[in-house]
Scaffold this motif. Structure first.
Motif, short mmCIF file in Angstrom:
data_model
loop_
_atom_site.label_atom_id
_atom_site.label_comp_id
_atom_site.label_asym_id
_atom_site.label_seq_id
_atom_site.Cartn_x
_atom_site.Cartn_y
_atom_site.Cartn_z
N GLY A 11 55.61 33.76 38.04
CA GLY A 11 54.78 33.97 36.87
C GLY A 11 53.97 35.26 36.96
N ALA A 12 53.53 35.75 35.79
CA ALA A 12 52.75 36.97 35.75
C ALA A 12 51.46 36.85 36.56
CB ALA A 12 52.45 37.33 34.30
N ALA A 13 50.84 35.68 36.49
CA ALA A 13 49.57 35.50 37.21
C ALA A 13 49.78 35.61 38.72
CB ALA A 13 48.96 34.15 36.85
N ASP A 14 50.88 35.06 39.22
CA ASP A 14 51.16 35.16 40.64
C ASP A 14 51.47 36.59 41.05
OD1 ASP A 14 50.64 32.54 41.19
OD2 ASP A 14 52.74 31.92 41.32
N GLN A 15 52.17 37.33 40.19
CA GLN A 15 52.42 38.73 40.50
C GLN A 15 51.12 39.53 40.52
OE1 GLN A 15 55.99 39.15 37.58
NE2 GLN A 15 56.33 40.64 39.22
N GLU A 16 50.26 39.25 39.57
CA GLU A 16 48.97 39.94 39.55
C GLU A 16 48.17 39.64 40.81
OE1 GLU A 16 47.22 38.59 35.94
OE2 GLU A 16 48.72 39.59 34.66
N ARG A 17 48.19 38.39 41.21
CA ARG A 17 47.47 38.01 42.41
C ARG A 17 48.05 38.69 43.65
NH1 ARG A 17 47.78 31.98 44.55
NH2 ARG A 17 47.51 32.49 46.74
N ALA A 18 49.37 38.77 43.73
CA ALA A 18 50.02 39.43 44.86
C ALA A 18 49.65 40.90 44.93
CB ALA A 18 51.53 39.26 44.76
N VAL A 19 49.64 41.56 43.79
CA VAL A 19 49.30 42.99 43.78
C VAL A 19 47.83 43.21 44.07
CG1 VAL A 19 49.20 45.06 42.33
CG2 VAL A 19 51.23 43.59 42.28
N GLU A 20 46.97 42.35 43.56
CA GLU A 20 45.55 42.45 43.88
C GLU A 20 45.31 42.30 45.38
OE1 GLU A 20 43.72 39.44 41.52
OE2 GLU A 20 43.94 40.54 39.62
N ALA A 21 46.02 41.36 46.00
CA ALA A 21 45.88 41.16 47.45
C ALA A 21 46.41 42.39 48.21
CB ALA A 21 46.63 39.91 47.87
N LEU A 22 47.51 42.95 47.73
CA LEU A 22 48.05 44.14 48.37
C LEU A 22 47.10 45.32 48.23
CD1 LEU A 22 50.38 45.65 49.76
CD2 LEU A 22 51.35 46.07 47.49
N ALA A 23 46.56 45.51 47.03
CA ALA A 23 45.62 46.61 46.81
C ALA A 23 44.41 46.48 47.72
CB ALA A 23 45.20 46.64 45.34
N ALA A 24 43.89 45.25 47.85
CA ALA A 24 42.72 45.03 48.73
C ALA A 24 43.07 45.34 50.18
CB ALA A 24 42.23 43.60 48.58
N ALA A 25 44.27 44.97 50.60
CA ALA A 25 44.69 45.20 51.99
C ALA A 25 44.92 46.68 52.28
CB ALA A 25 45.97 44.42 52.28
N LEU A 26 45.20 47.46 51.25
CA LEU A 26 45.47 48.88 51.44
C LEU A 26 44.22 49.75 51.35
CD1 LEU A 26 48.78 49.23 49.39
CD2 LEU A 26 48.53 49.34 51.87
#
Length: 375
Positions: A359-374
């Motif tokens: 789902g779009a929400a899960d993709q958004e969450r994954a990218v938010e987590a990636l952005a925070a980790a970077l």
């Protein structure tokens, strides 16, 4: 205490009532193997990719192995393949005694660079195993020209690429024999299994015999009539039933995967330290198998993955180079520096959660987590 978060898995097959319905039909029929469901699947899969013949097998690896056996690869021979792939791309001919030669990849497509393949040809070379990496078609025409020029067998490892197109036609329709795989993370998922599509009736007959202990039913031969040394690489009708259900909705699998990939591209557009996969071009249309980003060289990937894991986002290194696997180092003496482009890409590749129904929400969450980790 930190509240537990729901994990977003790396992959997940899309199975529904139709798979259940067809599997139940097989179970009630009492015919679990070597039955009509396999033939139905082969016919429909062949028609879908534009090949006259298809032979279903226990795995994509089995298909690659049998094609190497049919090509008569053996001790003293060499076969060229990509260092950036699953190990089966090399194991298939090592099992027949041939030695692996790795040709480095293009930094954008992550497929073998035809110039590197040409440079790797020696008097011992007998075959090229081309890989359509991450569902992106290889430079098939250039590799076929190299194979024709040197009299080499060309085998296409399309295990990750069902539904992809090269120059306006599906992979599998261009002439060289191709192998598709059906592991649960693939576009078409049956648990285990694979298929070889071929344009040669003689090769198809050999595949059908070799997968079934070398049996032949020609000229009245029966169950115990073995005309060649074969293996048990048989598929089952239960898996074929799942495959038929998946084939019925293949477009409804491929389209949302492509949409999810576009969504990831949009979400990742503002993140400078993660590069998105290569886009389609005039010759190639990808079939989305996984979604792999390439991290900046200064990023510690293991730290990023640990941060994603804490946030409930699955990820994976996708994929380590074949020639640097422990058994490859020990048996053939391979080491770092052999294929610098592939080694660099492998060291920075990170697969994000990706599957048909993400789902779009899960993709958004994954990218938010990636952005925070970077950060």
């Amino acid at each position: 205490m930190r509240e537990a978060v729901r994990e977003i898995p790396l992959s997940r097959p899309w199975l529904d009532e139709r798979e259940e319905e067809l599997v139940l039909e097989v179970l009630r029929s009492g015919r679990l193997s070597l039955g009509p469901w396999i033939e139905r699947f082969e016919a429909q899969l062949a028609a879908r990719v534009g090949a006259p013949y298809a032979a279903a097998l226990s795995s994509g690896t089995a298909g690659l192995h049998l094609l190497c056996k049919i090509a008569a690869l053996g001790p003293g021979d060499e076969a060229i393949t990509s260092p950036l792939s699953f190990v089966a791309s090399a194991n298939c001919f090592i099992l027949e005694g041939a030695a692996p030669v790795f040709a480095d990849v293009d930094p954008v497509t992550l497929n073998m660079d035809p110039a590197a393949v040409e440079a790797a040809v020696t008097e011992r070379t007998r075959a090229i195993v081309a890989v359509d990496m991450f569902g992106y078609p290889c430079e098939l025409d250039e590799l076929r020209a190299i194979a024709d020029r040197h009299g080499l067998a060309l085998i296409e490892d399309s295990a990750e690429s069902l539904g992809a197109e090269y120059k306006g036609r599906p992979l599998g329709s261009h002439g060289p024999s191709a192998v598709f795989g059906f592991y649960p993370n693939k576009q078409l998922a049956t648990g285990e299994g694979g298929v070889v599509v071929t344009h040669s009736e003689e090769e198809w007959r050999q595949l059908v015999s070799l997968r079934n202990q070398g049996r032949s039913y020609d000229e009245g031969g029966g169950w115990f009539h073995h005309v060649r040394l074969g293996l048990n690489y048989r598929w089952t009708d239960v898996q074929a039933a799942i495959g038929l259900a998946q084939l019925e909705k293949l477009d409804r699998i491929l389209e949302p995967r492509a949409a999810a990939a576009r969504r990831y591209g949009e979400l990742l557009a503002g993140i400078e330290r993660a590069e998105v996969p290569a886009s389609d071009d005039g010759d190639r249309r990808r079939s989305w198998f996984v979604y792999v980003v390439t991290l900046d060289q200064a990023v510690d990937r293991s730290t990023v993955m640990a941060a994603l894991r804490r946030d409930g986002v699955a990820s994976a290194e996708y994929v380590p180079c074949i020639h640097l696997q422990p058994y490859m180092r020990e048996r053939f003496g391979f080491s770092e520096g052999l294929c610098p482009v592939a080694e660099d890409a492998a060291s920075r590749a990170l697969a994000l959660p990706f599957f048909t129904q993400i789902g779009a929400a899960d993709q958004e969450r994954a990218v938010e987590a990636l952005a925070a980790a970077l950060r």
